[in-house]
Design an enzyme around this catalytic site. Structure first.
Site, mmCIF file in Angstrom:
data_model
loop_
_atom_site.group_PDB
_atom_site.id
_atom_site.type_symbol
_atom_site.label_atom_id
_atom_site.label_comp_id
_atom_site.label_asym_id
_atom_site.label_seq_id
_atom_site.Cartn_x
_atom_site.Cartn_y
_atom_site.Cartn_z
ATOM 1 C CD1 TRP A 1 -3.282 -11.706 2.031
ATOM 2 C CD2 TRP A 1 -1.490 -10.216 2.474
ATOM 3 N NE1 TRP A 1 -2.331 -12.300 2.640
ATOM 4 C CE2 TRP A 1 -1.360 -11.435 2.982
ATOM 5 C CE3 TRP A 1 -0.809 -9.116 2.725
ATOM 6 C CZ2 TRP A 1 -0.248 -11.515 3.859
ATOM 7 C CZ3 TRP A 1 0.464 -9.079 3.405
ATOM 8 C CH2 TRP A 1 0.658 -10.552 3.917
ATOM 9 C CG HIS A 2 -0.434 -5.364 2.708
ATOM 10 N ND1 HIS A 2 -0.371 -5.779 1.424
ATOM 11 C CD2 HIS A 2 0.778 -5.609 3.017
ATOM 12 C CE1 HIS A 2 1.131 -6.044 0.836
ATOM 13 N NE2 HIS A 2 1.641 -6.138 2.134
ATOM 14 N N GLY A 3 -4.586 -4.946 4.501
ATOM 15 C CA GLY A 3 -5.309 -4.375 5.637
ATOM 16 C C GLY A 3 -6.777 -3.868 5.262
#
Length: 479
Positions: free
Chosen positions: A324-326
């Site tokens: 989700w973060h990257g």
């Protein structure tokens, strides 16, 4: 538009004044929030406003269709339309190049040299945040936890609410949306409390995060030139940078919301005072952790099955959280590493041991608690190296350089960073003293008036002295 910018310093008082002039006109207040939010977001790139509008229209419509249809299959169809539209946009803008690059890389093992040029895709600011926020609405409508709204303006305000639009907290429709239906009255005490939280958030961002960032960037970008001890210090600086930056944003967002009569969920609860990784994840980015718990972990079976199911679900949650973060393997490794940290607690049934803040009824922690906090902090610092690194080669190169005989030397830059080290000590003292409260500067009415104003004045002075000359964006804008 950045919270720490001149533009926002002009924008906020204007919106605040107009908002309370319309205090007896609920729909006009909500409409003003929508307009202000679109202006706020459009200052980055007006072209991406259509994404927010389209997502708003889709989820508003799907919510109504889910309620109107008695057929379970049709309800599922409309739910999946919402999920696929929202995740489709997120997948295209955020993950297209990642999957294409890895597809090409996989074929290289088979001797196929595929030519690939990355797609020129601009990532819309905050897309991961508002996508999850709108998804919570249709999922909760489908689960019958929430009745679909017929008020499109109120729903638009919920989706685009400017204080938390681009970096959270990720609000649930069950919590925030009903607040747009109720008449808001100006509450002086609530507004004052909001101003305190904004002040503390600004201090975290412009004094702690931005000044730690200078040293963290210098060390991470030139890690081959530094000793192991200096690299450890660089990782510690990034650890405080990301906390000050992200929790600072959340504090400012929550404080601004209070000025407008809204209550947002708490997003951080002093995570670096945690005694184990499970406690850390109950205190770090709470809105995302609980989102994954409620909309992914529990539907997968949660902790109801055997140990294998618990382990599987835990790894899924942490890996998805990392992704989700990257779109980078560094984030996936970061998630996997936290899952491994969590695993012994899960296997030993100790993942719910520390539900209350450390030393709640004492001034200082015990020696055992100090050790627990130190070990947890060390594990967290190590994991943040992967989060900060540009790629896996960078991460492993940085780590291998740490474990060198120079790890026991005096950090090369210690003379240059004395001021920020003193500021970090001051910051930790204030956070420790305020750990029983929702944020460090939350005071009761009448509490130590002279000391409070002395502290406020000191924080304002430090902001003025240590603020960077250039506006610096928040880290989580890229997610």
């Amino acid at each position: 538009m950045l919270f720490n910018s001149i533009d926002f310093a002009i924008f906020l008082p204007i919106v605040f004044t107009l908002y309370w002039v319309l205090r007896n006109q609920l729909k006009l207040q909500n409409l003003l929030i929508v307009i202000a939010s679109y202006i706020f977001y459009g200052m980055w790139d007006w072209r991406f406003l259509f994404l927010i509008l389209f997502s708003t229209v889709v989820d508003y419509t799907m919510g109504i269709l889910i309620e109107r249809n008695d057929s379970k299959n049709k309800k599922k169809l409309f739910l999946w339309i919402s999920i696929l539209v929202n995740l489709g946009f997120l997948g295209y803008f955020k993950y297209s190049n990642f999957f294409l690059e890895n597809f090409v890389y996989a074929f290289s093992f088979l001797g196929q040299d595929l030519k690939f040029r990355g797609l020129e895709i601009v990532l819309p600011v905050g897309i991961s945040f508002y996508t999850f926020q709108t998804l919570s609405y249709t999922i909760d409508v489908y689960r019958k936890k929430l009745s679909p709204t017929k008020d499109f303006i109120a729903f638009s305000a919920f989706v685009s609410f400017f204080p938390q639009l681009v970096a959270g907290p990720i609000e649930r429709a069950t919590h925030l949306l009903p607040q747009f239906y109720r008449k808001r009255k100006f509450d002086y005490e609530l507004a004052v409390n909001g101003m305190r939280q904004i002040l503390w958030g600004l201090f975290k961002k412009v004094v702690i995060a931005d000044n730690c960032a200078q040293f963290a960037n210098q060390i991470f970008n030139n890690y081959e030139d530094y000793s192991g001890s200096t690299l450890i210090l660089g990782a510690v600086f990034f650890t405080f940078q990301i906390y000050g930056d992200f929790s600072g944003y959340s504090d400012i967002a929550i404080g601004i919301s209070r000025l407008f009569g809204f209550d947002l969920m708490r997003n951080f609860a002093y995570p670096y005072f945690s005694r184990d990784i499970a406690e850390f994840w109950r205190r770090w980015h709470i809105s995302l952790s609980t989102w994954f718990r409620d909309y992914l972990y529990i539907p997968l079976g949660g902790s109801r099955g055997g140990m294998w199911m618990k382990i599987r679900n835990t790894f899924i949650i942490f890996l998805v959280s990392g992704f989700w973060h990257g779109a980078n393997w560094t984030f996936i490794i970061w998630g996997a590493l936290n899952a491994l940290y969590f695993l012994p607690l899960l296997l030993g049934g100790k993942n719910r041991n520390h539900l209350e803040v450390v030393a709640y009824d004492k001034s200082l922690p015990s020696f055992k608690e100090i050790l627990q906090i130190g070990v947890t902090f060390g594990l967290t610092v190590f994991a943040w190296i992967f989060f900060r690194a540009e790629n896996l080669g960078h991460a492993f190169g940085y780590i291998s350089r740490i474990f060198h005989k120079t790890i026991f030397s005096v950090p090369a830059i210690v003379k240059d960073c004395k001021q920020i080290l003193i500021l970090l000590i001051f910051f930790l003292i204030i956070e420790w003293l305020g750990r029983r409260k929702h944020f460090a500067l939350e005071f009761e009415k009448g509490d130590h008036r002279f000391l409070k104003w002395t502290l406020y004045s000191l924080i304002v002075l430090l902001i003025g002295l240590f603020m960077q000359t250039e506006e610096t964006p928040f880290i989580y804008f890229q997610f």
